[in-house]
Motif scaffolding. Structure first.
Motif, PDB file in Angstrom:
ATOM      1  N   THR A  65     -27.931  25.278   4.947  1.00  0.00           N
ATOM      2  CA  THR A  65     -26.493  26.132   3.886  1.00  0.00           C
ATOM      3  C   THR A  65     -25.566  24.558   4.360  1.00  0.00           C
ATOM      4  N   ILE A  66     -24.792  24.506   5.699  1.00  0.00           N
ATOM      5  CA  ILE A  66     -24.004  23.811   5.621  1.00  0.00           C
ATOM      6  C   ILE A  66     -23.760  22.737   5.223  1.00  0.00           C
ATOM      7  N   ARG A  67     -24.694  21.982   5.213  1.00  0.00           N
ATOM      8  CA  ARG A  67     -25.029  20.651   4.409  1.00  0.00           C
ATOM      9  C   ARG A  67     -25.667  20.864   3.033  1.00  0.00           C
ATOM     10  N   SER A  68     -25.806  21.849   2.539  1.00  0.00           N
ATOM     11  CA  SER A  68     -25.823  22.254   0.920  1.00  0.00           C
ATOM     12  C   SER A  68     -24.460  22.305   0.183  1.00  0.00           C
ATOM     13  N   ILE A  69     -23.075  22.399   1.372  1.00  0.00           N
ATOM     14  CA  ILE A  69     -21.679  22.782   0.882  1.00  0.00           C
ATOM     15  C   ILE A  69     -21.474  21.191   0.753  1.00  0.00           C
ATOM     16  N   PHE A  70     -21.893  20.332   1.750  1.00  0.00           N
ATOM     17  CA  PHE A  70     -21.287  18.524   1.951  1.00  0.00           C
ATOM     18  C   PHE A  70     -22.012  18.145   0.832  1.00  0.00           C
ATOM     19  N   GLY A  71     -23.403  18.244   0.000  1.00  0.00           N
ATOM     20  CA  GLY A  71     -23.904  17.881  -0.615  1.00  0.00           C
ATOM     21  C   GLY A  71     -23.462  18.585  -2.384  1.00  0.00           C
ATOM     22  N   GLN A  72     -21.742  19.458  -2.479  1.00  0.00           N
ATOM     23  CA  GLN A  72     -21.646  19.764  -4.028  1.00  0.00           C
ATOM     24  C   GLN A  72     -21.045  17.926  -4.294  1.00  0.00           C
ATOM     25  N   SER A  73     -21.362  18.291  -6.000  1.00  0.00           N
ATOM     26  CA  SER A  73     -20.945  17.823  -6.999  1.00  0.00           C
ATOM     27  C   SER A  73     -19.666  17.480  -7.340  1.00  0.00           C
ATOM     28  N   TYR A  74     -18.833  19.236  -7.167  1.00  0.00           N
ATOM     29  CA  TYR A  74     -17.656  19.436  -7.071  1.00  0.00           C
ATOM     30  C   TYR A  74     -16.191  18.365  -5.399  1.00  0.00           C
ATOM     31  N   ASP A 147     -27.657  24.604  -5.100  1.00  0.00           N
ATOM     32  CA  ASP A 147     -28.233  23.185  -5.350  1.00  0.00           C
ATOM     33  C   ASP A 147     -26.611  22.201  -5.644  1.00  0.00           C
ATOM     34  N   ARG A 148     -26.829  21.193  -6.167  1.00  0.00           N
ATOM     35  CA  ARG A 148     -25.816  20.079  -5.751  1.00  0.00           C
ATOM     36  C   ARG A 148     -24.908  20.934  -7.260  1.00  0.00           C
ATOM     37  N   ALA A 253     -24.892  38.317 -11.919  1.00  0.00           N
ATOM     38  CA  ALA A 253     -25.863  37.600 -12.729  1.00  0.00           C
ATOM     39  C   ALA A 253     -26.813  37.147 -11.788  1.00  0.00           C
ATOM     40  N   ASP A 254     -28.421  36.556 -12.644  1.00  0.00           N
ATOM     41  CA  ASP A 254     -28.778  36.022 -11.248  1.00  0.00           C
ATOM     42  C   ASP A 254     -28.686  34.544 -11.204  1.00  0.00           C
ATOM     43  N   GLY A 255     -28.733  34.045  -9.763  1.00  0.00           N
ATOM     44  CA  GLY A 255     -28.552  32.652  -9.608  1.00  0.00           C
ATOM     45  C   GLY A 255     -29.711  31.877  -9.134  1.00  0.00           C
ATOM     46  N   SER A 256     -31.219  32.169  -9.641  1.00  0.00           N
ATOM     47  CA  SER A 256     -31.859  31.829  -8.748  1.00  0.00           C
ATOM     48  C   SER A 256     -31.903  30.366  -8.927  1.00  0.00           C
ATOM     49  N   ARG A 257     -31.537  29.940 -10.253  1.00  0.00           N
ATOM     50  CA  ARG A 257     -31.644  28.404 -10.798  1.00  0.00           C
ATOM     51  C   ARG A 257     -30.525  27.382 -10.038  1.00  0.00           C
ATOM     52  N   TRP A 258     -29.544  27.921  -9.141  1.00  0.00           N
ATOM     53  CA  TRP A 258     -28.707  26.790  -8.164  1.00  0.00           C
ATOM     54  C   TRP A 258     -28.847  27.328  -7.063  1.00  0.00           C
ATOM     55  N   MET A 259     -29.294  28.378  -6.246  1.00  0.00           N
ATOM     56  CA  MET A 259     -29.006  28.598  -5.024  1.00  0.00           C
ATOM     57  C   MET A 259     -30.731  30.061  -4.711  1.00  0.00           C
ATOM     58  N   TRP A 260     -30.738  29.685  -3.672  1.00  0.00           N
ATOM     59  CA  TRP A 260     -31.623  30.479  -2.718  1.00  0.00           C
ATOM     60  C   TRP A 260     -32.229  30.432  -1.461  1.00  0.00           C
ATOM     61  N   ARG A 261     -32.710  31.107  -1.007  1.00  0.00           N
ATOM     62  CA  ARG A 261     -32.930  31.510   0.312  1.00  0.00           C
ATOM     63  C   ARG A 261     -34.920  30.760   0.564  1.00  0.00           C
ATOM     64  N   ASP A 262     -34.486  30.423   1.472  1.00  0.00           N
ATOM     65  CA  ASP A 262     -36.671  30.234   2.249  1.00  0.00           C
ATOM     66  C   ASP A 262     -37.017  31.510   2.008  1.00  0.00           C
ATOM     67  N   GLY A 263     -38.170  31.486   1.443  1.00  0.00           N
ATOM     68  CA  GLY A 263     -39.108  32.810   1.514  1.00  0.00           C
ATOM     69  C   GLY A 263     -40.605  32.251   2.278  1.00  0.00           C
ATOM     70  N   ASP A 264     -40.790  33.864   2.065  1.00  0.00           N
ATOM     71  CA  ASP A 264     -42.224  34.282   3.007  1.00  0.00           C
ATOM     72  C   ASP A 264     -42.875  35.285   2.055  1.00  0.00           C
ATOM     73  N   VAL A 265     -44.415  35.073   0.901  1.00  0.00           N
ATOM     74  CA  VAL A 265     -44.904  36.360   0.179  1.00  0.00           C
ATOM     75  C   VAL A 265     -45.224  36.933   1.071  1.00  0.00           C
ATOM     76  N   ARG A 266     -45.317  36.772   2.280  1.00  0.00           N
ATOM     77  CA  ARG A 266     -45.538  38.464   3.115  1.00  0.00           C
ATOM     78  C   ARG A 266     -44.496  39.331   3.210  1.00  0.00           C
ATOM     79  N   SER A 267     -43.494  38.177   2.873  1.00  0.00           N
ATOM     80  CA  SER A 267     -42.055  39.452   2.928  1.00  0.00           C
ATOM     81  C   SER A 267     -41.484  39.295   1.734  1.00  0.00           C
ATOM     82  N   TRP A 268     -42.127  39.464   0.072  1.00  0.00           N
ATOM     83  CA  TRP A 268     -41.185  38.854  -0.521  1.00  0.00           C
ATOM     84  C   TRP A 268     -40.372  40.044  -1.141  1.00  0.00           C
TER      85      TRP A 268
END
Length: 382
Positions: A65-74, A147-148, A253-268
């Motif tokens: 999560t922290i590394r994804s913040i370091f990669g932000q475009s802003y 997402d960046r 709103a739904d922000g799934s295009r811009w942010m996400w968690r690591d998912g598992d289909v066994r506990s979707w």
């Protein structure tokens, strides 16, 4: 007798095609404008943005999560890391990020208490507020990958639409090859249950538990002053959804295009909506979806084997083809949203049936876990 069976097959294939079409239209065209997050690049007029990360949970997820913040475009971001000072994992992680070379300044805010509950999270944010210089506050859960362009587009949307508080729901993405194939079908089944239960559910009150929250600093200061007035008993300014203040607008709103968690289909379902409970009707909709998928295969096989020499055969083939094509398109669109196996869309039925089994198993697991709580609550009241 054969004519009667053909007529019955034609009827059920027509019903399956109609139901599939209704679910498809509601899923991809029924999203109202007030819940649509239309993102665009920021104009650069929003000054410094302060990103808060209350550090809790698994260390590797927090690190991503922290590394994804370091990669932000802003470019004008400051990062505030909040952690329990006795947790050596996070203390060392904060030290490493503070010494790393980056254009993003990192501020550390240790707390005397572990950040386990929602109340602990709010207390930690109250303590970290003094270290913030930004005109906008962004609070990110420690297991959400960005997402960046996530921070930039969220602040631009809030600023251009005069939204004081923006809450975005993250999506899920799978890492393994097999789960990427099954994930779009899992999302399709969950979306179908949402549509079926939408009319019967009360609208959920938006609150501070959003995994990604953007708050305007000016609106925050207003609510903070209100909470410090004599006779006001609210805990703090972080919970702003219930306020009716002139000029204070909230949006979720739904922000799934811009942010996400690591998912598992066994506990979707548990990962996407942990508060949702499922009954017999929800399981019935999932089983009905499995039946519709099988009917599309049976109808296509019947039409291709017996030909289209008569009206019934041609109609069975047409209705089954419509159902199969709509499910194909839905799988492809869900796969694109989840960054999953979009190339597998023509073979969606091979993913759909295992997804039905996994969804029913999870519904059963959730129901078994909830029933003891209900019994204990009833015993406590009695």
């Amino acid at each position: 007798m054969g004519s009667l069976l053909q007529f019955a097959l034609l009827f059920v294939c027509w019903l399956a095609a109609l139901a599939t079409l209704l679910v498809f239209l509601e899923t991809w065209f029924g999203l109202s404008g007030r819940n649509r997050f239309l993102a665009r690049r920021a104009s650069g007029a929003y000054g410094v943005i302060t990103v808060f990360v209350p550090m809790r949970g698994e260390a590797d997820k927090v690190d991503r999560t922290i590394r994804s913040i370091f990669g932000q475009s802003y470019p004008f971001i400051e990062l505030v890391l909040i952690y329990h000072e006795e947790d050596r994992r996070f203390a060392q992680m904060v030290k490493d990020f503070r010494t790393a070379r980056s254009h993003i300044p990192v501020r550390a805010v240790p707390t005397l208490f572990p950040i386990d509950s929602q109340n602990d999270r709010i207390r930690a944010l109250e303590q970290a507020q003094a270290a913030a210089r930004g005109r906008w506050f962004v609070i990110v859960d420690a297991d959400v990958n960005l997402d960046r362009f996530a921070v930039e587009t969220a602040v631009e949307f809030s600023g251009s639409n005069e939204v004081a508080v923006l809450g975005l729901r993250p999506g899920l993405r799978c890492r393994s090859f097999l789960q990427k194939i099954i994930a779009p079908s899992m999302e399709h089944l969950l979306q179908m249950v949402r549509i079926a239960n939408r009319r019967r559910e009360k609208r959920r009150t938006m609150d501070f538990e959003s995994s990604f929250l953007v708050i305007n600093r000016g609106a925050f200061d207003i609510i903070n002053k209100i909470n410090h007035m004599p006779g006001i008993l609210n805990d703090g300014a972080w919970n702003m959804w219930g306020y009716q203040v002139e000029g204070l607008r909230t949006f979720e709103a739904d922000g799934s295009r811009w942010m996400w968690r690591d998912g598992d289909v066994r506990s979707w379902s548990s990962n996407i909506d942990p508060e949702r409970r499922y009954g017999t009707s929800s399981a019935g909709f999932v089983i009905g979806s499995a039946i519709m998928s099988l009917l599309s295969i049976i109808g296509l096989a019947f039409g291709l084997i017996h030909g289209v020499d008569n009206f019934r055969g041609a109609s069975i083939l047409a209705f089954s083809g419509v159902s199969y094509l709509l499910m194909w398109i839905s799988y492809f669109l869900f796969a694109r949203r989840l960054r999953a196996a979009a190339w597998f869309a023509p073979f969606w039925v091979l993913s759909h049936l295992p997804a039905v089994v996994l969804t029913l198993a999870e519904m059963r697991r959730i129901q078994v876990a909830v029933n003891p709580r209900k019994r204990s609550a009833s015993l406590t009241r009695s």
